[in-house]
Write a protein that holds these residues in place. Sequence first.
Motif, short mmCIF file in Angstrom:
data_model
loop_
_atom_site.label_atom_id
_atom_site.label_comp_id
_atom_site.label_asym_id
_atom_site.label_seq_id
_atom_site.Cartn_x
_atom_site.Cartn_y
_atom_site.Cartn_z
N ASP A 81 6.06 62.38 20.67
CA ASP A 81 4.70 61.82 21.35
C ASP A 81 3.62 63.11 21.35
O ASP A 81 2.67 62.64 20.98
N THR A 84 2.40 63.42 17.99
CA THR A 84 1.42 62.43 17.49
C THR A 84 0.05 62.58 18.17
O THR A 84 -0.89 62.43 17.80
N ASN A 85 0.12 62.70 19.38
CA ASN A 85 -1.17 62.88 20.33
C ASN A 85 -2.16 63.99 19.65
O ASN A 85 -3.24 63.83 19.59
N SER A 88 -3.62 63.37 16.68
CA SER A 88 -4.59 61.86 16.94
C SER A 88 -5.95 62.79 17.40
O SER A 88 -6.90 62.73 17.10
N ALA A 89 -5.62 63.52 18.19
CA ALA A 89 -6.93 64.51 19.01
C ALA A 89 -7.29 65.31 18.01
O ALA A 89 -8.51 65.36 17.91
#
Length: 160
Positions: A81, A84-85, A88-89
């Motif tokens: 996670d 992924t974050n 994404s950021a």
Amino acid sequence: LEKDLGKAKERAAELEAKISSKETEVNELRDQSEALQGNVSTLEKELASTKEQAETAAGDAQKRISALEDSLAQSKKEAEDALTNAESASQKQLKASKAKQESLEKDLGKAKERAAELEAKISSKETEVNELRDQSEALQGNVSTLEKELASTKEQAETA
């Protein structure tokens, strides 16, 4: 017959002694067997207890293994996670940077256009200033000529 009877009695006494000895031996063996049976019973109880403790320890170990596996799975999920974050950021930041770059490039294009317009305007004004300077010099020449003519005309008028 008495002799045979004496021998038979002797033999009977020997056999009774032997029987008594064997009974004593049997009793001793019986006592040893009972003691061994007690030891076997104690050992069986200890074995059952040890087996129970081993099963309990194995159950506890399995619970700890399950808990560690759950913890590992949770940690792995959290790491995924977080990755992924972060991705994404990073993508959002990249998009924002690209948008800002495009905006700056657009502003730079406008600034260049404006600079070109101003340079053209400055060039036009310089041409106009040069023309006005030329006209001013021509007019200055005309004024000078007219002043001379005026002075000459004044002189003629005074003479007349």
